[in-house]
Write a protein that holds these residues in place. Structure first.
Motif, PDB file in Angstrom:
ATOM      1  N   ALA A  65       0.820  -1.205   0.000  1.00  0.00           N
ATOM      2  CA  ALA A  65       0.000   0.000   0.000  1.00  0.00           C
ATOM      3  C   ALA A  65       0.859   1.262   0.000  1.00  0.00           C
ATOM      4  CB  ALA A  65      -0.926  -0.001   1.213  1.00  0.00           C
ATOM      5  N   ALA A  68       2.575   1.613  -3.533  1.00  0.00           N
ATOM      6  CA  ALA A  68       1.549   1.860  -4.547  1.00  0.00           C
ATOM      7  C   ALA A  68       0.998   3.278  -4.447  1.00  0.00           C
ATOM      8  CB  ALA A  68       0.428   0.845  -4.408  1.00  0.00           C
ATOM      9  N   THR A  69       0.816   3.781  -3.235  1.00  0.00           N
ATOM     10  CA  THR A  69       0.327   5.151  -3.056  1.00  0.00           C
ATOM     11  C   THR A  69       1.327   6.170  -3.587  1.00  0.00           C
ATOM     12  OG1 THR A  69      -0.938   4.488  -1.097  1.00  0.00           O
ATOM     13  CG2 THR A  69      -0.482   6.837  -1.370  1.00  0.00           C
ATOM     14  N   GLY A  72       1.312   6.006  -7.352  1.00  0.00           N
ATOM     15  CA  GLY A  72       0.121   6.634  -7.895  1.00  0.00           C
ATOM     16  C   GLY A  72       0.226   8.144  -7.916  1.00  0.00           C
ATOM     17  N   GLN A  90      -4.922  -0.837 -10.121  1.00  0.00           N
ATOM     18  CA  GLN A  90      -5.132  -1.354  -8.773  1.00  0.00           C
ATOM     19  C   GLN A  90      -5.615  -2.797  -8.790  1.00  0.00           C
ATOM     20  OE1 GLN A  90      -7.514   1.110  -6.232  1.00  0.00           O
ATOM     21  NE2 GLN A  90      -6.308   2.945  -6.586  1.00  0.00           N
ATOM     22  N   SER A 140     -12.437   2.379  -5.673  1.00  0.00           N
ATOM     23  CA  SER A 140     -11.155   2.711  -6.289  1.00  0.00           C
ATOM     24  C   SER A 140     -11.220   4.038  -7.031  1.00  0.00           C
ATOM     25  CB  SER A 140     -10.742   1.598  -7.254  1.00  0.00           C
ATOM     26  OG  SER A 140      -9.568   1.941  -7.951  1.00  0.00           O
ATOM     27  N   SER A 257     -10.683  -9.070  -8.486  1.00  0.00           N
ATOM     28  CA  SER A 257      -9.881  -8.168  -9.317  1.00  0.00           C
ATOM     29  C   SER A 257     -10.263  -8.289 -10.784  1.00  0.00           C
ATOM     30  CB  SER A 257      -8.395  -8.462  -9.131  1.00  0.00           C
ATOM     31  OG  SER A 257      -7.995  -8.246  -7.798  1.00  0.00           O
ATOM     32  N   THR A 298       3.004  -0.308  -9.913  1.00  0.00           N
ATOM     33  CA  THR A 298       1.827   0.058  -9.123  1.00  0.00           C
ATOM     34  C   THR A 298       0.861  -1.117  -9.043  1.00  0.00           C
ATOM     35  OG1 THR A 298       2.025   2.374  -9.805  1.00  0.00           O
ATOM     36  CG2 THR A 298      -0.088   1.685  -8.906  1.00  0.00           C
ATOM     37  N   TRP A 302      -0.156  -3.170  -5.565  1.00  0.00           N
ATOM     38  CA  TRP A 302      -1.538  -3.262  -5.097  1.00  0.00           C
ATOM     39  C   TRP A 302      -1.948  -4.707  -4.863  1.00  0.00           C
ATOM     40  CZ3 TRP A 302      -3.616   0.223  -2.541  1.00  0.00           C
ATOM     41  CH2 TRP A 302      -3.580   1.581  -2.892  1.00  0.00           C
ATOM     42  N   SER A 306      -3.292  -6.391  -1.468  1.00  0.00           N
ATOM     43  CA  SER A 306      -4.533  -7.170  -1.395  1.00  0.00           C
ATOM     44  C   SER A 306      -4.322  -8.485  -0.673  1.00  0.00           C
ATOM     45  CB  SER A 306      -5.066  -7.421  -2.811  1.00  0.00           C
ATOM     46  OG  SER A 306      -5.401  -6.213  -3.453  1.00  0.00           O
TER      47      SER A 306
END
Length: 390
Positions: A65, A68-69, A72, A90, A140, A257, A298, A302, A306
């Motif tokens: 997380a 990925a943040t 992003g 994502q 999302s 997903s 990314t 994610w 998950s």
């Protein structure tokens, strides 16, 4: 003594010895005295294994997380404009999980360690996966709008409100007990998020005040959506699936997903944003290779997040999973300041400290519950062994 009598006497003694040997072996098998194999068993071993698994899931969720943040935010800062593409990555990374289906255990075990004969129907599973996938897609999009209009550090700190929403939904959906330490944690985290909305004049962002407010509201809505999602997921996992294998976790992530990715692709083409992707890649400040690698990594991060989130929901609870997510709060702002040159002012620092305080308060409550549970188990064990002797 005659030779015949001597032979008969020896045969009788031999039979008595054989009967004694049989009785001794039967006594060993039924005796409550532990063998050497059981003597080496220690009740702390399952506890260590449990926390190792929780630690691994926490590492996946936390690192995935956080990175990925940051990626992003990097995507939008360097010229990325498509909200549908940012949302698609994502979920699109689920393809890297497909090989794990071949190596995952085939026998589904419950928390009690046995296999349940009754399986949920395919129609029920399909409807739930479809609902979760669409729900995740909507959440999302909300989070992407927030990430687009807010700095990475502000976005991360506002997302801490997910923990408060999770506790609220856990109380009504999963009968989560709200102790004073947990309530303190929720109040502090809410104050941490509210502090940021009054700090629009010093955010260091080029967006207008209206877009900043929109990003804040979308981030809060995304946090509430994620909180509801993880609580429904906990209810689904434990009431419907009742399985705890790694393969089950991977399947859940892949199916959800896949559905969310399909929804994002439909939105991408319906909105017409796909026509500008070529130009977006050509105009990307860091180059085409950087554009592609940003999206690829990314997506991978994610998926790691998950795996960690779903694993923690089933292994512990939805609330604990959200608590681990809030650990990104002290990581993302620091990473954003180092790699993205994001500004850290006094309000953000205060919000950061309050968020850490809220997290520590919750973890202390979890420590108290775990300590109490171990003491109760230790007190029950001697009573059980004494009853067995009787």
């Amino acid at each position: 003594m005659k030779p015949a009598d001597l032979v008969i006497s020896n045969m009788g003694e031999t039979r008595e010895e054989q009967m004694q040997i049989v009785l001794v072996e039967e006594t060993k098998e039924t005796s409550p005295i532990p063998t050497n194999e059981n003597a080496n068993y220690h009740p702390a071993v399952p506890l260590v294994q449990k926390w190792l698994k929780i630690g691994l899931y926490s590492l996946f969720g936390l690192s995935g997380a956080s990175v990925a943040t940051l990626l992003g935010s990097f995507y939008f800062e360097k010229g990325g404009k498509s909200k549908w593409v940012a949302a698609l990555v994502q979920f699109a990374g689920f393809v890297i999980l497909l090989p794990f289906l071949l190596i995952s255990p085939k026998r589904p075990l419950t928390e009690e360690g046995y296999q349940r004969p009754n399986k949920p129907s395919a129609i029920l599973l399909t409807s739930i996966y479809l609902s979760f996938g669409v729900f995740q897609a909507g959440g999302s999009l909300l989070s992407i709008v927030g990430l687009q209009y807010l700095p990475a550090s502000t976005y991360s700190l506002v997302s801490a409100s997910q923990l408060a929403f999770t506790a609220l939904f856990s109380f009504f959906i999963n009968a989560q007990k709200l102790t004073p330490f947990i309530i303190n944690s929720l109040v502090v985290l809410l104050i941490s998020s509210v502090l940021l909305v009054v700090n629009t004049s010093s955010t260091g962002s080029s967006v207008s005040k209206g877009k900043y407010i929109l990003g804040f509201l979308c981030t809060v809505a995304a946090s509430a959506s994620s909180a509801l999602m993880v609580n429904l997921a906990q209810l689904f996992y434990r009431q419907v699936l009742k399985k705890a294998t790694f393969g089950v976790i991977i399947k859940l992530i892949i199916y959800q997903s896949l559905i969310a990715s399909c929804a994002m692709v439909v939105g991408l083409f319906a909105s017409g944003e796909w026509k500008g992707l070529r130009k977006e890649m050509d105009d990307y400040e860091s180059g085409k290779v950087s554009y592609v690698m940003t999206l690829v990594w990314t997506a991978i991060c994610w998926q790691l997040s998950s795996i960690g989130s779903v694993g923690l929901i089933f292994s512990v609870s939805s609330l604990f999973s959200s608590v681990i997510t809030t650990l990104t709060i002290p990581i993302v702002p620091v990473g954003a300041a180092i790699f993205l040159h994001d500004k850290m002012n006094g309000i953000k620092v205060m919000s950061l400290l309050l968020a850490i305080w809220g997290f520590v308060s919750y973890m202390y409550q979890h420590y108290l519950e775990d300590f109490k549970s171990r003491n109760e188990t230790a007190s029950v064990a001697p009573e059980d062994s004494s009853n067995e002797r009787c």
